[in-house]
Scaffold this motif. Sequence first.
Motif, PDB file in Angstrom:
ATOM      1  N   HIS A 155       0.786  -1.308   0.163  1.00  0.00           N
ATOM      2  CA  HIS A 155      -0.067   0.034   0.115  1.00  0.00           C
ATOM      3  C   HIS A 155       0.852   1.167  -0.028  1.00  0.00           C
ATOM      4  O   HIS A 155       1.879   1.260   0.513  1.00  0.00           O
ATOM      5  N   GLU A 156       0.435   2.104  -0.537  1.00  0.00           N
ATOM      6  CA  GLU A 156       1.217   3.569  -0.739  1.00  0.00           C
ATOM      7  C   GLU A 156       0.440   4.768  -0.085  1.00  0.00           C
ATOM      8  O   GLU A 156      -0.706   4.727  -0.106  1.00  0.00           O
ATOM      9  N   ALA A 157       1.175   5.643   0.382  1.00  0.00           N
ATOM     10  CA  ALA A 157       0.423   6.628   1.006  1.00  0.00           C
ATOM     11  C   ALA A 157      -0.136   7.502  -0.060  1.00  0.00           C
ATOM     12  O   ALA A 157      -0.033   7.493  -1.225  1.00  0.00           O
ATOM     13  N   GLY A 158      -1.453   8.265   0.196  1.00  0.00           N
ATOM     14  CA  GLY A 158      -2.156   8.993  -0.784  1.00  0.00           C
ATOM     15  C   GLY A 158      -3.215   8.163  -1.382  1.00  0.00           C
ATOM     16  O   GLY A 158      -4.170   8.865  -2.007  1.00  0.00           O
ATOM     17  N   LYS A 159      -3.249   7.006  -1.267  1.00  0.00           N
ATOM     18  CA  LYS A 159      -4.322   5.882  -1.540  1.00  0.00           C
ATOM     19  C   LYS A 159      -5.364   5.418  -0.360  1.00  0.00           C
ATOM     20  O   LYS A 159      -4.645   5.492   0.816  1.00  0.00           O
ATOM     21  N   VAL A 160      -6.510   5.455  -0.764  1.00  0.00           N
ATOM     22  CA  VAL A 160      -7.414   4.987   0.313  1.00  0.00           C
ATOM     23  C   VAL A 160      -7.476   3.445   0.237  1.00  0.00           C
ATOM     24  O   VAL A 160      -7.786   2.767  -0.530  1.00  0.00           O
TER      25      VAL A 160
ATOM     26  N   SER B 281      -7.747   5.338   8.077  1.00  0.00           N
ATOM     27  CA  SER B 281      -8.110   5.763   6.734  1.00  0.00           C
ATOM     28  C   SER B 281      -9.028   4.874   6.046  1.00  0.00           C
ATOM     29  O   SER B 281     -10.031   5.377   5.247  1.00  0.00           O
ATOM     30  N   TYR B 282      -9.324   3.412   6.463  1.00  0.00           N
ATOM     31  CA  TYR B 282      -9.933   2.454   6.172  1.00  0.00           C
ATOM     32  C   TYR B 282     -11.349   3.053   6.377  1.00  0.00           C
ATOM     33  O   TYR B 282     -12.601   3.165   5.574  1.00  0.00           O
ATOM     34  N   ASN B 283     -11.595   3.437   7.718  1.00  0.00           N
ATOM     35  CA  ASN B 283     -12.944   3.371   8.214  1.00  0.00           C
ATOM     36  C   ASN B 283     -13.633   4.821   7.824  1.00  0.00           C
ATOM     37  O   ASN B 283     -14.716   5.137   7.521  1.00  0.00           O
ATOM     38  N   GLN B 284     -12.707   5.990   7.448  1.00  0.00           N
ATOM     39  CA  GLN B 284     -13.196   7.324   7.000  1.00  0.00           C
ATOM     40  C   GLN B 284     -13.163   7.493   5.709  1.00  0.00           C
ATOM     41  O   GLN B 284     -13.441   8.455   4.991  1.00  0.00           O
ATOM     42  N   GLU B 285     -12.415   6.314   5.105  1.00  0.00           N
ATOM     43  CA  GLU B 285     -12.463   6.554   3.380  1.00  0.00           C
ATOM     44  C   GLU B 285     -11.785   7.644   3.060  1.00  0.00           C
ATOM     45  O   GLU B 285     -12.083   8.376   2.142  1.00  0.00           O
ATOM     46  N   ILE B 286     -10.483   7.943   3.678  1.00  0.00           N
ATOM     47  CA  ILE B 286      -9.538   9.107   3.654  1.00  0.00           C
ATOM     48  C   ILE B 286      -8.250   8.483   2.925  1.00  0.00           C
ATOM     49  O   ILE B 286      -7.896   7.323   3.397  1.00  0.00           O
ATOM     50  N   PRO B 287      -7.259   9.392   2.143  1.00  0.00           N
ATOM     51  CA  PRO B 287      -5.876   8.605   1.786  1.00  0.00           C
ATOM     52  C   PRO B 287      -5.063   8.367   3.073  1.00  0.00           C
ATOM     53  O   PRO B 287      -5.042   9.081   3.999  1.00  0.00           O
ATOM     54  N   SER B 288      -4.402   7.359   2.905  1.00  0.00           N
ATOM     55  CA  SER B 288      -3.508   7.141   4.050  1.00  0.00           C
ATOM     56  C   SER B 288      -2.211   7.915   3.997  1.00  0.00           C
ATOM     57  O   SER B 288      -1.710   8.349   2.931  1.00  0.00           O
ATOM     58  N   THR B 289      -1.471   7.975   5.130  1.00  0.00           N
ATOM     59  CA  THR B 289      -0.391   8.790   4.932  1.00  0.00           C
ATOM     60  C   THR B 289       0.773   7.772   5.157  1.00  0.00           C
ATOM     61  O   THR B 289       1.998   8.336   5.398  1.00  0.00           O
ATOM     62  N   GLU B 290       0.574   6.564   5.165  1.00  0.00           N
ATOM     63  CA  GLU B 290       1.674   5.561   5.420  1.00  0.00           C
ATOM     64  C   GLU B 290       1.681   4.650   4.295  1.00  0.00           C
ATOM     65  O   GLU B 290       0.917   4.320   3.481  1.00  0.00           O
ATOM     66  N   TYR B 291       2.851   3.835   4.280  1.00  0.00           N
ATOM     67  CA  TYR B 291       3.425   2.964   3.044  1.00  0.00           C
ATOM     68  C   TYR B 291       3.503   1.705   3.901  1.00  0.00           C
ATOM     69  O   TYR B 291       3.777   1.696   5.067  1.00  0.00           O
ATOM     70  N   ILE B 292       2.889   0.606   3.401  1.00  0.00           N
ATOM     71  CA  ILE B 292       3.144  -0.630   3.830  1.00  0.00           C
ATOM     72  C   ILE B 292       3.968  -1.502   2.730  1.00  0.00           C
ATOM     73  O   ILE B 292       3.685  -1.614   1.662  1.00  0.00           O
ATOM     74  N   GLN B 293       5.321  -2.248   3.373  1.00  0.00           N
ATOM     75  CA  GLN B 293       5.969  -2.630   2.311  1.00  0.00           C
ATOM     76  C   GLN B 293       6.247  -3.989   3.009  1.00  0.00           C
ATOM     77  O   GLN B 293       6.365  -4.288   4.183  1.00  0.00           O
ATOM     78  N   ALA B 294       6.647  -5.108   1.896  1.00  0.00           N
ATOM     79  CA  ALA B 294       6.767  -6.478   2.148  1.00  0.00           C
ATOM     80  C   ALA B 294       8.285  -6.445   2.581  1.00  0.00           C
ATOM     81  O   ALA B 294       9.188  -6.207   1.501  1.00  0.00           O
ATOM     82  N   ILE B 295       8.833  -6.803   3.668  1.00  0.00           N
ATOM     83  CA  ILE B 295      10.174  -6.831   3.924  1.00  0.00           C
ATOM     84  C   ILE B 295      10.779  -8.272   3.489  1.00  0.00           C
ATOM     85  O   ILE B 295      12.100  -8.492   3.224  1.00  0.00           O
TER      86      ILE B 295
END
Length: 189
Positions: A38-43, A83-97
Amino acid sequence: MEAFINYILQFGNLNSQQIDLIKSKAVVREIKKDEYYHEAGKVPREVIFLTEGIMRVCYYNNKGDEITKYFIEENNFLADVNSYNQEIPSTEYIQAITPCTYLVLSKTAMKDLSMTIIEWDTIVSKITAKGLAEKVNKISMMMAEDATERYLSFLEKFPNVANRIPLSYLASYLGITQSSLSRIRKNIR
């Protein structure tokens, strides 16, 4: 899938039909090491349960430095709840290590489960509360510890994670430089 169901059953009772319905809604996916889930800026439009591997949640501060907030290991849910509940863009990135396998519950699947299983919303609330409490505990403990204590606490709490993640990510998570982490590790041995 069994670890997923067993995790859910810690928070409520479900009959076999309900369990089968949950299983039918979950989709198995994989992601390669270093790829972003997941990338920041996306809902965010789904919730995931990590079955194999380690992911990290990170962001960029106002100086442009990448900061690791926390790591998620196997048998845990992962969602940017706000972000999920409010349907707003996330400020975080999620990366597979590491290479990861995970189960996905889409927003539609979550709504279907909520409308079909009476206990579902209570289970989700309990899982969310547990996750938030764990996050707060991690942060508050780290605020009171020096760098060596933070590293030792990390090793104690996440013995299966430390050797599977790059030192740069661990140093970022601990709020220290990689060279400081190397010194701490050297002094402990």
